[in-house]
Design a protein around this motif. Structure first.
Motif, PDB file in Angstrom:
ATOM      1  N   ALA A   1       0.900  -1.174  -0.180  1.00 58.97           N
ATOM      2  CA  ALA A   1      -0.011   0.094  -0.042  1.00 58.97           C
ATOM      3  C   ALA A   1       0.836   1.222   0.045  1.00 58.97           C
ATOM      4  O   ALA A   1       0.542   2.255  -0.600  1.00 58.97           O
ATOM      5  CB  ALA A   1      -0.989   0.015   1.057  1.00 58.97           C
ATOM      6  N   ALA A   2       1.972   1.227   0.647  1.00 57.55           N
ATOM      7  CA  ALA A   2       2.779   2.224   0.803  1.00 57.55           C
ATOM      8  C   ALA A   2       3.482   2.658  -0.552  1.00 57.55           C
ATOM      9  O   ALA A   2       3.433   3.840  -0.834  1.00 57.55           O
ATOM     10  CB  ALA A   2       3.743   2.375   1.732  1.00 57.55           C
TER      11      ALA A   2
ATOM     12  N   ALA B   1      -2.190 -13.630  -4.210  1.00 62.80           N
ATOM     13  CA  ALA B   1      -1.425 -12.809  -4.781  1.00 62.80           C
ATOM     14  C   ALA B   1      -2.258 -11.217  -4.661  1.00 62.80           C
ATOM     15  O   ALA B   1      -3.433 -11.121  -5.093  1.00 62.80           O
ATOM     16  CB  ALA B   1      -1.013 -12.766  -6.144  1.00 62.80           C
ATOM     17  N   LEU B   2      -1.772 -10.451  -4.083  1.00 63.15           N
ATOM     18  CA  LEU B   2      -2.289  -8.976  -3.953  1.00 63.15           C
ATOM     19  C   LEU B   2      -2.269  -8.266  -5.321  1.00 63.15           C
ATOM     20  O   LEU B   2      -2.991  -7.418  -5.634  1.00 63.15           O
ATOM     21  CB  LEU B   2      -1.508  -8.266  -2.830  1.00 63.15           C
TER      22      LEU B   2
ATOM     23  N   ALA C   1       6.395   4.132  10.196  1.00 65.83           N
ATOM     24  CA  ALA C   1       6.108   2.672  10.147  1.00 65.83           C
ATOM     25  C   ALA C   1       4.414   2.332  10.026  1.00 65.83           C
ATOM     26  O   ALA C   1       3.528   3.308  10.010  1.00 65.83           O
ATOM     27  CB  ALA C   1       6.238   2.208  11.610  1.00 65.83           C
ATOM     28  N   ALA C   2       4.217   1.197   9.326  1.00 60.90           N
ATOM     29  CA  ALA C   2       2.906   0.962   9.186  1.00 60.90           C
ATOM     30  C   ALA C   2       2.516  -0.635   9.127  1.00 60.90           C
ATOM     31  O   ALA C   2       3.452  -1.434   9.253  1.00 60.90           O
ATOM     32  CB  ALA C   2       2.491   1.398   7.550  1.00 60.90           C
ATOM     33  N   GLY C   3       1.208  -0.970   9.795  1.00 62.36           N
ATOM     34  CA  GLY C   3       0.961  -2.274   9.954  1.00 62.36           C
ATOM     35  C   GLY C   3       1.206  -2.843  11.119  1.00 62.36           C
ATOM     36  O   GLY C   3       1.262  -2.064  12.004  1.00 62.36           O
TER      37      GLY C   3
ATOM     38  N   MET D   1      -0.896   3.431   3.439  1.00 59.68           N
ATOM     39  CA  MET D   1      -1.073   4.644   2.691  1.00 59.68           C
ATOM     40  C   MET D   1      -0.754   5.975   3.429  1.00 59.68           C
ATOM     41  O   MET D   1      -0.362   7.022   2.784  1.00 59.68           O
ATOM     42  CB  MET D   1      -2.616   4.845   2.097  1.00 59.68           C
ATOM     43  N   ALA D   2      -1.250   6.004   4.630  1.00 55.01           N
ATOM     44  CA  ALA D   2      -1.125   7.529   5.502  1.00 55.01           C
ATOM     45  C   ALA D   2       0.430   7.594   5.741  1.00 55.01           C
ATOM     46  O   ALA D   2       0.847   8.874   5.634  1.00 55.01           O
ATOM     47  CB  ALA D   2      -1.818   7.064   6.977  1.00 55.01           C
ATOM     48  N   ALA D   3       1.158   6.503   5.902  1.00 55.96           N
ATOM     49  CA  ALA D   3       2.574   6.733   6.202  1.00 55.96           C
ATOM     50  C   ALA D   3       3.193   7.397   4.928  1.00 55.96           C
ATOM     51  O   ALA D   3       4.201   8.020   5.116  1.00 55.96           O
ATOM     52  CB  ALA D   3       3.258   5.324   6.731  1.00 55.96           C
TER      53      ALA D   3
END
Length: 388
Positions: A15-16, A60-61, A262-264, A291-293
């Motif tokens: 997402a990042a 798979a994403l 950091a994320a997740g 996404m926010a990070a």
């Protein structure tokens, strides 16, 4: 900012990097992942994959073509082993040094384990396939831990015809999160489906014949699944100078240090909506936080606090469980719609004088969506219950 490095190639990391490209960043993005596989989805591991309804190719994403289109410096099968914060350099286990101008840490978590040998865990699709191959009619499975992961796996194993013993140290499974009343209802589904649920027991170790309890009793089983929680993957940051208390500690913007976010599952950040630090191990949060990070890293002058209403879901037998908010540490839980006995209800949760969460079982989505809006609006408990 000429080079951004994202460590962790699962939902949050993906997402990042996608957000960075959507926001117009055209410089180098390096995505590092310790598994050799491209990013894939994890919630189906304890459901469709374990049940044999799906094969790994459905996880798979993104397609290979979509990943290629992102123009990444993709480093799969590479493990982060250290971080030089002052020198802005990431060290990989093979000795490679990767410089960066901006860093997003999304290294996730790993399963806690028991002493002993031979027990399964459930974090990767390799884990899920290994356990799936060993289940079937008449096989005996001991599941240690009756949280959502253990409960889902127990439900799937029963559906495959296995004999299941579910072991939980708490008197009521999940009571710390959802409350005793709701916890008993969810536990009842296991009993109704033939699971041997044993609460108030402590497992000391896994053995070749099953698990041994702290009092010395041996619970015989052909296979053992350990689902006793997770540990954030932060050991590689030990000498970095970053704070790693139950995750990588961040502020409300998901920042751990200048140009480091950091994320997740690994991120412990201050959620201003609830006024407390939290670390959320749910799929939806991983993507939203990634996404926010990325946006906050890329646009430091226009940063926005990350203040979501956390969401999670679980499928067990014929129960669809959905929850919004932050249920842990609540002061009160009340059924506001439906009927506990029928396993069709909505429960609301109070923390202090505010509505802090809502959980629905067997209800249509609209029955809980309005509670999400009330949580986001910081609705008082009295108003929420009165209007509910």
């Amino acid at each position: 900012m000429k080079r951004i490095l994202v460590v962790g190639a699962s939902a949050a990391g993906l997402a990042a990097v996608e957000t960075l490209r959507r926001e117009g960043y055209e410089e180098t993005i390096t995505l590092v992942g310790d598994e050799p596989h491209p990013p894939y989805d994890r919630p189906p591991l304890s459901k469709q994959i374990l049940a044999g309804q799906w094969e790994p190719d459905r996880l798979a994403l993104r397609s290979v073509a979509d990943l290629y289109a992102l123009g990444l410096d993709l480093r799969l099968g590479a493990t982060a082993s250290g971080l030089d914060l002052a020198g802005r350099t990431l060290l990989l286990a093979d000795g490679t040094q990767l410089p960066y101008d901006g860093l997003i840490v999304a290294t996730g978590v790993r399963p806690r384990r028991l002493p002993g040998e031979g027990a399964h865990v459930l974090r990767t699709f390799t884990d899920a396939l290994a356990l799936r191959e060993r289940l079937g009619p008449g096989r005996r499975l001991a599941v240690v831990g009756a949280g959502f992961l253990g409960a889902e796996a127990a439900a799937v194993a029963r559906g495959m015809g296995a004999e299941v013993t579910l072991l939980e140290p708490a008197p009521v499974p999940l009571a710390h999160a959802v409350g005793e009343e709701v916890g008993r209802v969810l536990s009842g589904a296991h009993l109704d489906n033939g699971v041997d649920l044993r609460t108030g027991v402590t497992v000391a170790e896994a053995t070749g014949d099953g698990v041994r309890l702290a009092d010395g009793e041996l619970i015989e089983a052909d296979e053992v699944l350990v689902a006793i929680g997770s540990l954030p993957n932060t050991e590689w940051l030990a000498d970095s100078g970053l704070e790693t208390t139950d995750g990588l500690v961040c502020d409300e913007y998901c920042a751990a240090a200048p140009d480091v976010y950091a994320a997740g599952d690994v991120a412990r950040w201050h959620n201003p909506l609830f006024g407390v630090p939290m670390r959320i191990e749910h799929r939806t949060n991983a993507a939203e936080q990634g996404m926010a990070a990325a946006r906050n890293l890329l646009h430091p002058q226009a940063r926005k606090p990350f203040a979501p209403v956390p969401y999670f879901w679980s499928d067990q037998y014929d129960m669809k469980i959905q929850a919004y908010g932050y249920l842990r540490g609540h002061d009160e839980a009340a059924v506001v719609d439906g009927d506990l006995g029928e396993r069709r209800f909505v429960a609301a949760y109070r923390t202090g004088d505010r509505l802090s969460g809502a959980l629905a079982v067997g209800m249509p989505p609209k029955a809980i969506h309005r509670w999400r809006q009330a949580i986001a609006a910081r609705t008082s408990w009295s108003e929420a219950v009165r209007s509910g």
